[in-house]
Design an enzyme around this catalytic site. Structure first.
Site: not given
Length: 188
Positions: A116-117
């Site tokens: 999750c970026l």
């Protein structure tokens, strides 16, 4: 390292004037992605964080490489985390695909390697997602930051890891700080 750049120059020299056979030109045509990657890999190598190393298993395929992050501060200090980065044909209109190969207990990385970026998202509500102006350097610096200033416990991908951190910020499993999965402490 930039053997693809040498190949591009050599192919241009061999091809000569545009009067050559169009069929053979199309088989030698280099993609926009590959042209961008020659420049971006050079920029990346010149601006690599000291906590990161890149490895190109095949120097002629700049669209696939591995990144190793070895944080020198924070919860993950001393760990060694491997990522696989694949740059799709539609790059730079779409982001690279990234997977964490190291099993890790992290609020922004699942145990199966999903990350999750926001800059790796094609569409982002907050406007910080992928844009054609972003580069491989941005991706590497973003992944590196997941172990320091981008560590996000408020909107986690791995909810259990985030909740665990909030319960016990100094938890140590087998001598390591906050890096293993819950299965580690089930056996202790």
């Amino acid at each position: 390292m930039l053997t693809l750049a040498s190949k591009l120059k050599r192919d241009d020299g061999v091809r000569g004037p545009r009067a050559s056979n169009p069929a053979s030109d199309s088989t030698r045509r280099v993609s926009v992605r590959d042209k961008l990657l020659v420049k971006e890999v050079a920029e990346l190598e010149a601006n690599l964080p000291c906590t990161c190393k890149v490895n190109f298993p095949d120097p002629n395929k700049l669209h696939y490489f591995q990144l190793t992050v070895i944080p020198d501060e924070g919860y993950y200090q001393g760990g060694k985390f491997q990522f696989e980065i694949e740059v799709p044909d539609a790059y730079n209109m779409v982001p690279p695909k990234v997977k964490c190969l190291t099993r890790i207990w992290h609020p922004n990385i699942t145990e199966t390697g999903e990350i999750c970026l926001s800059l790796l998202r094609e569409h982002s509500i907050d406007g910080t997602g992928w844009a054609p102006t972003r580069t491989l350097k941005d991706v590497v610096w973003g992944l590196n930051s997941l172990f320091t200033d981008l560590l996000n416990f408020d909107d986690p991908l791995n909810i259990e890891a985030a909740e665990h951190h909030l319960r016990d910020k100094t938890c140590r499993f087998h001598g390591h700080t906050f890096r293993h999965s819950p299965s580690c402490h089930k056996h202790s």
